[in-house]
Design a protein around this motif. Structure first.
Motif, mmCIF file in Angstrom:
data_model
loop_
_atom_site.group_PDB
_atom_site.id
_atom_site.type_symbol
_atom_site.label_atom_id
_atom_site.label_comp_id
_atom_site.label_asym_id
_atom_site.label_seq_id
_atom_site.Cartn_x
_atom_site.Cartn_y
_atom_site.Cartn_z
ATOM 1 N N ASP A 147 0.834 -1.205 0.000
ATOM 2 C CA ASP A 147 0.000 0.000 0.000
ATOM 3 C C ASP A 147 0.865 1.251 0.000
ATOM 4 N N LYS A 148 1.937 1.217 0.795
ATOM 5 C CA LYS A 148 2.823 2.377 0.923
ATOM 6 C C LYS A 148 3.484 2.715 -0.406
ATOM 7 N N GLN A 149 3.920 1.702 -1.123
ATOM 8 C CA GLN A 149 4.559 1.934 -2.418
ATOM 9 C C GLN A 149 3.581 2.548 -3.418
ATOM 10 N N ILE A 150 2.355 2.060 -3.402
ATOM 11 C CA ILE A 150 1.347 2.591 -4.315
ATOM 12 C C ILE A 150 1.042 4.046 -3.986
ATOM 13 N N LYS A 151 0.903 4.352 -2.714
ATOM 14 C CA LYS A 151 0.586 5.724 -2.317
ATOM 15 C C LYS A 151 1.694 6.697 -2.690
ATOM 16 N N LYS A 152 2.934 6.219 -2.701
ATOM 17 C CA LYS A 152 4.045 7.085 -3.095
ATOM 18 C C LYS A 152 3.984 7.443 -4.576
ATOM 19 N N LEU A 153 3.302 6.609 -5.368
ATOM 20 C CA LEU A 153 3.160 6.895 -6.789
ATOM 21 C C LEU A 153 2.181 8.031 -7.047
ATOM 22 N N PHE A 154 1.304 8.277 -6.082
ATOM 23 C CA PHE A 154 0.279 9.313 -6.239
ATOM 24 C C PHE A 154 0.335 10.261 -5.039
ATOM 25 N N PRO A 155 1.430 10.997 -4.869
ATOM 26 C CA PRO A 155 1.628 11.811 -3.662
ATOM 27 C C PRO A 155 0.614 12.931 -3.465
ATOM 28 N N LYS A 156 -0.036 13.368 -4.536
ATOM 29 C CA LYS A 156 -0.997 14.465 -4.415
ATOM 30 C C LYS A 156 -2.372 13.991 -3.931
ATOM 31 N N ILE A 157 -2.576 12.672 -3.936
ATOM 32 C CA ILE A 157 -3.856 12.115 -3.479
ATOM 33 C C ILE A 157 -3.707 11.751 -2.002
ATOM 34 N N LYS A 158 -4.180 12.629 -1.146
ATOM 35 C CA LYS A 158 -3.956 12.460 0.294
ATOM 36 C C LYS A 158 -4.711 11.279 0.904
ATOM 37 N N LYS A 159 -5.880 10.973 0.382
ATOM 38 C CA LYS A 159 -6.684 9.879 0.939
ATOM 39 C C LYS A 159 -6.935 8.821 -0.134
ATOM 40 N N LEU A 160 -5.849 8.378 -0.728
ATOM 41 C CA LEU A 160 -5.957 7.391 -1.800
ATOM 42 C C LEU A 160 -6.487 6.058 -1.268
ATOM 43 N N LYS A 161 -7.500 5.546 -1.939
ATOM 44 C CA LYS A 161 -8.054 4.248 -1.584
ATOM 45 C C LYS A 161 -7.356 3.180 -2.418
ATOM 46 N N VAL A 162 -6.582 2.344 -1.752
ATOM 47 C CA VAL A 162 -5.806 1.298 -2.426
ATOM 48 C C VAL A 162 -6.596 -0.009 -2.413
ATOM 49 N N PRO A 163 -6.586 -0.772 -3.508
ATOM 50 C CA PRO A 163 -7.317 -2.043 -3.521
ATOM 51 C C PRO A 163 -6.752 -3.029 -2.509
ATOM 52 N N ASP A 164 -7.560 -4.019 -2.163
ATOM 53 C CA ASP A 164 -7.133 -5.061 -1.222
ATOM 54 C C ASP A 164 -6.165 -5.991 -1.946
ATOM 55 N N LEU A 165 -4.895 -5.729 -1.778
ATOM 56 C CA LEU A 165 -3.864 -6.481 -2.506
ATOM 57 C C LEU A 165 -3.843 -7.953 -2.123
ATOM 58 N N ALA A 166 -4.201 -8.260 -0.889
ATOM 59 C CA ALA A 166 -4.186 -9.654 -0.423
ATOM 60 C C ALA A 166 -5.231 -10.495 -1.139
ATOM 61 N N ALA A 167 -6.251 -9.843 -1.692
ATOM 62 C CA ALA A 167 -7.333 -10.567 -2.355
ATOM 63 C C ALA A 167 -7.080 -10.766 -3.852
ATOM 64 N N ILE A 168 -5.958 -10.254 -4.354
ATOM 65 C CA ILE A 168 -5.654 -10.308 -5.783
ATOM 66 C C ILE A 168 -4.622 -11.391 -6.070
ATOM 67 N N ASP A 169 -4.933 -12.279 -7.005
ATOM 68 C CA ASP A 169 -3.966 -13.287 -7.446
ATOM 69 C C ASP A 169 -3.038 -12.609 -8.453
ATOM 70 N N LEU A 170 -1.848 -12.237 -8.015
ATOM 71 C CA LEU A 170 -0.939 -11.444 -8.831
ATOM 72 C C LEU A 170 -0.381 -12.201 -10.034
ATOM 73 N N ARG A 171 -0.612 -13.496 -10.097
ATOM 74 C CA ARG A 171 -0.168 -14.241 -11.286
ATOM 75 C C ARG A 171 -0.945 -13.804 -12.520
ATOM 76 N N PHE A 172 -2.175 -13.378 -12.308
ATOM 77 C CA PHE A 172 -3.055 -13.047 -13.427
ATOM 78 C C PHE A 172 -3.272 -11.545 -13.556
ATOM 79 N N VAL A 173 -2.235 -10.793 -13.251
ATOM 80 C CA VAL A 173 -2.301 -9.332 -13.297
ATOM 81 C C VAL A 173 -1.197 -8.790 -14.201
#
Length: 220
Positions: A91-117
Motif C-alpha cells: 500500500d505504501k509503495q502505491i501511495k508514493k506513486l500518487f503523492p498528491k492524493i492524500k486519501k488514496l483508496k488502495v485495492p485489497d492487494l491480499a485478495a488479488i492473485d498477482l499471477r493473473f495481473v
C-alpha cells in the motif's frame, strides 16, 4: 524445475490460441486445416516468448498434440505454474506513486492473485478517477486520470477487446519547450470499466507501455 517465464498477457495469448485450436478440433472436418491451425498457434506462442529456454519451448509446443477438452485444460493448468506474478507491491509503495492524493483508496492487494495481473487498476467513484499501476524492469509506474463511463460496449485500447468501456483521460506531464505555465494536454482512450476483465483479456503490453511513456507516469 523451470523458473517462471510466462507473464499474464502472454498466458492470455496462449489461452486464446488454445481456444482456437480446440474450436478447430471440434468443428473442422479437414485434418489438414486442423493441422494448419495447430502449427499457426504454436508459432504465435513461441514468437510471443522469444526468451524461453529449450525445455520451456518444448512445454509450449505441446499444443500441437492436444486433442480432447481435458488435454487443453491440463496444458493450461501446467503452464500456470510457470507464471511470473505481478511485482510484489505494498500500500505504501502505491501511495508514493500518487503523492498528491492524500486519501488514496488502495485495492485489497491480499485478495488479488498477482499471477493473473498485467497492471493494477481501480476506480475511485467519489472522484471519478481511475488509477493504474504497472511494473517494468523492477520499477513501478503510476497513472491517474478522469474516468467517464460510456454505459456501452467499445474497443478497449489496452486489451483490444469489445467490452463495457469508459473514457480514461490523463494529463501528460511533458510540455513543449516554449509552453506557458498553464499549458496542459490530456490524452484520452477507451478502457475496460472492469480492470479484472481487461487483465484476463490483454495479450500485448505495447499500448500500455506507450501510454505510460506518452503520459510520463509517476515512477518509483
Amino acid at each position: 524445475m523451470n523458473a517462471p517465464f510466462i507473464r499474464n498477457h502472454q498466458y492470455n495469448l496462449i489461452k486464446k490460441q488454445a481456444a482456437m485450436v480446440q474450436r478447430a478440433c471440434n468443428t473442422v472436418a479437414d485434418p489438414k486445416v486442423v493441422e494448419s491451425v495447430r502449427y499457426s498457434a504454436q508459432s504465435k506462442i513461441v514468437e510471443a516468448l522469444p526468451e524461453a529456454s529449450e525445455d520451456q519451448r518444448l512445454a509450449l509446443e505441446k499444443i500441437v498434440a492436444l486433442q480432447t477438452l481435458g488435454d487443453f485444460g491440463q496444458y493450461l493448468r501446467e503452464l500456470e505454474s510457470d507464471l511470473i506474478g505481478f511485482q510484489p507491491v505494498t500500500d505504501k509503495q502505491i501511495k508514493k506513486l500518487f503523492p498528491k492524493i492524500k486519501k488514496l483508496k488502495v485495492p485489497d492487494l491480499a485478495a488479488i492473485d498477482l499471477r493473473f495481473v498485467t497492471y493494477l487498476g481501480w476506480t475511485d467513484i467519489a472522484t471519478s478517477k481511475l488509477f493504474l499501476v504497472y511494473a517494468r524492469s523492477g520499477q513501478l509506474f503510476g497513472i491517474e486520470g478522469r474516468f467517464t463511463p460510456t454505459n456501452k460496449k467499445g474497443t478497449c485500447f489496452l486489451c483490444n477487446r469489445q467490452e463495457e468501456v469508459a473514457l480514461f483521460s490523463a494529463i501528460t506531464k511533458s510540455k513543449p519547450a516554449n509552453a506557458s505555465s498553464d499549458y496542459y494536454k490530456a490524452i484520452g482512450n477507451y478502457v475496460c470499466v472492469d480492470s479484472g476483465v481487461c487483465n484476463r483479456n490483454i495479450t500485448d503490453v505495447a499500448a500500455l507501455e506507450r501510454f505510460i511513456q506518452d503520459i510520463g507516469g509517476s515512477s518509483r
